[in-house]
Every structure is written in C-alpha cells, then in structure tokens.
Scaffold this active site. Structure first.
Site, PDB file in Angstrom:
ATOM      1  N   ASP A   1       2.805  -4.072   1.863  1.00 18.23           N
ATOM      2  CA  ASP A   1       1.882  -4.616   2.872  1.00 18.23           C
ATOM      3  C   ASP A   1       2.638  -5.480   3.882  1.00 18.23           C
ATOM      4  OD1 ASP A   1      -0.771  -3.845   2.960  1.00 18.23           O
ATOM      5  OD2 ASP A   1      -1.394  -5.145   1.317  1.00 18.23           O
TER       6      ASP A   1
ATOM      7  N   GLN B   1      -5.691  -5.359  -2.799  1.00 17.57           N
ATOM      8  CA  GLN B   1      -6.677  -5.251  -1.734  1.00 17.57           C
ATOM      9  C   GLN B   1      -7.351  -6.603  -1.500  1.00 17.57           C
ATOM     10  OE1 GLN B   1      -7.300  -2.424   0.199  1.00 17.57           O
ATOM     11  NE2 GLN B   1      -8.497  -3.858   1.409  1.00 17.57           N
TER      12      GLN B   1
ATOM     13  N   LYS C   1      -6.754   5.094   0.982  1.00 22.09           N
ATOM     14  CA  LYS C   1      -5.329   4.923   0.691  1.00 22.09           C
ATOM     15  C   LYS C   1      -4.878   5.899  -0.399  1.00 22.09           C
ATOM     16  CE  LYS C   1      -5.285   0.137   2.216  1.00 22.09           C
ATOM     17  NZ  LYS C   1      -5.515  -1.266   1.870  1.00 22.09           N
TER      18      LYS C   1
END
Length: 288
Positions: free
Chosen positions: A120, A97, A53
């Site tokens: 997200d 995460q 990422k």
C-alpha cells in the site's frame, strides 16, 4: 468530448496485461507472487474493494489470501495475524483494508507491516524513501495518477501542478512524486483562502478533497489537465467526483471521469507493487 477523457479503465487494462506477462514469467521461475488482504468487520464498501482486489489479483495470476476478522477483534489479535504474514515466505504483499474499528490504532497496524511487504506504500519507511527518491513502494493512488499522466503523454517537467487535498494517502505523496518529475507543486486544502486564485494557475490540477462537485469551471485554467480523485454521491445519490465534470470539461484539455478514471488505476498499482515485491524476494533467493 471523448478525446478529452482520460480513460483509466483502458490504461489500467493495458498495464495489467503487462503485469500478467511478468507474473507468468516469474511463476515459470518458481516464484508465485502472493498478496494477503485482511478485512476487519463487514463494511459494505470495504468488502467491495477487497472483492475487486481479489478478482484483479486472480486475473493477473497473483495468489491472493483473504483473512476476515470480526469488528470486535482486538488489536493484539490483528497484530498477531500481521506478524504471521510478515514471516510467511509465500506472501509478498500485505494489505490491511482501512478504515479499522475504533479499538484499533491504524498507525500501529500500518507500522507493524514489514516495509518490504507494504504494497500500500503507507509505512513511514516507504514514505521516507519515496520522499528522498529511493526505491520504495509508492502509495497506489498517486502512483496510478503518475501512470495516467505518463501514458497520456502529459508533460510534467516545468509544469505547475496544484493539488487540492493533503491526506497521507493521496495529497502529500502526490506532490512529492510530481516534484521528482520536475513539476512545480502547490498544495491547497480546506483551509486555503482564495482557492480558485491558485487552482486557476494549474497546468495539472489534482483534486482529492472529498467534497462532491466542489471544483467547478471557475477553478480551472483553460487547457489544464484535471485529475479527479474524489468518489462521492451527489444530492440524487449518483456517483460523482470532487470536480463538477460537466462544467470543468469545458475548460480542461483532458480530464478523468468518475467512475472510470483514477479508481481502476489504484488496484492496478497494488498489483504492480506486489509483483515488484515478489521480484525482489526472488532476486534475494527467498521467494517460495
């Protein structure tokens, strides 16, 4: 065989090139998109995802900030970091995460992220907006799958889409996004009886059930488009999806490989969401 493959690497690269141009244009206006990633513990898979990422962010010009916390971190300490990022005007996207260690409630963490920075697409406010068709951050994997279908010219309107899997991250939002594009949607899952009876009706079959090579040619209608979201290891330790690729490709008109199908699109859509957020902050005059 190659003409049947849906190449997520190539499509992702194409979209990232577009993102990079848009990021550059925004930077010229004085607004640098910023993404903050929080990594708790030292899970090797999570660390790899985070590294990818960060690398992808740098490639398109998005500033990324990594906050690493120990596995023993308290929930309150993690929340304090999120609150700080919520108030940081240079950060436009926040990503924690997953998975998180057992002392931390994932739902509380997800809901603590400012919905305007929830790149997200997991916050209940964004999920609710997505369901009723309002502007929102879309969950990255389903969003990426929609882009794969669009860029390969796959017609969704009027088609029967069958989704195998009902997770909050993939299955549930996937069905809603297809419904918005006028597909007829059927959800299946691990408790579905006579699964192949339903999957064989699918014009578009999307599989996210988390079982290696679970879907075979017996589940696939001739000419179906097959999207494999799975990421597993087979008995020999080789990376594979939820679909038995070697069998399903014989019937499918188009199919995603594993790796190189859906995976590259997930990070691409994270970048797209971060850019979208920065643009909104810029339009409000609050991007720094």
């Amino acid at each position: 065989m190659s003409e049947k493959l849906i190449d997520g690497v190539a499509i992702g690269k194409e979209i990232r090139s577009e993102i990079k141009k848009n990021v550059s244009a925004l930077i010229e206006k004085g607004c640098t998109p910023g993404l903050a990633v929080i990594l708790v513990g030292d899970n090797p898979a999570s660390r790899t995802y985070v590294k990818n990422k960060q690398k992808s962010s740098a490639e398109v010009g998005i500033k990324s900030e990594l906050i690493e916390l120990p596995m023993t971190v308290s929930q309150q300490t993690l929340l304090d970091h999120i609150i700080q990022l919520n108030n940081d005007t240079s950060i436009h996207g926040i990503l924690v995460q997953l998975p998180l260690p057992k002392q931390i409630d994932e739902n509380i963490i997800i809901q603590s992220i400012d919905p305007e920075k929830d790149v997200d697409g997991f916050h209940p406010i964004n999920v609710g907006k997505m369901i009723i068709g309002q502007d929102s951050f879309l969950s990255c994997t389903p969003y990426g799958i929609i882009k794969l279908l669009e860029r390969t010219g796959t017609e969704m309107s009027g088609k029967h889409a069958v989704i195998v899997g009902r997770s909050n991250i993939v299955g549930k939002p996937m069905g809603q996004l297809l419904l918005q594009r006028d597909a007829t949607v059927t959800y299946c899952h691990s408790k579905t009886k006579n699964l192949s009876t339903l999957t064989k009706q699918a014009d578009i079959l999307i599989v996210a059930i988390g079982r290696a090579n679970y879907i075979t040619d017996e589940h696939v209608k001739e000419g179906a488009v097959v999207i494999d979201v799975g990421m597993n290891r087979d008995a020999n330790g080789k990376l594979c999806g939820d679909v038995d690729f070697s069998k399903a490709i014989e019937k499918a008109s188009a199919i995603t490989p594993v790796p190189g199908g859906v995976g590259p699109m997930t990070i691409t859509m994270l970048l797209k969401n971060t850019l979208h957020s920065a643009k909104k902050y810029y339009a409000q005059g609050s991007c720094k």
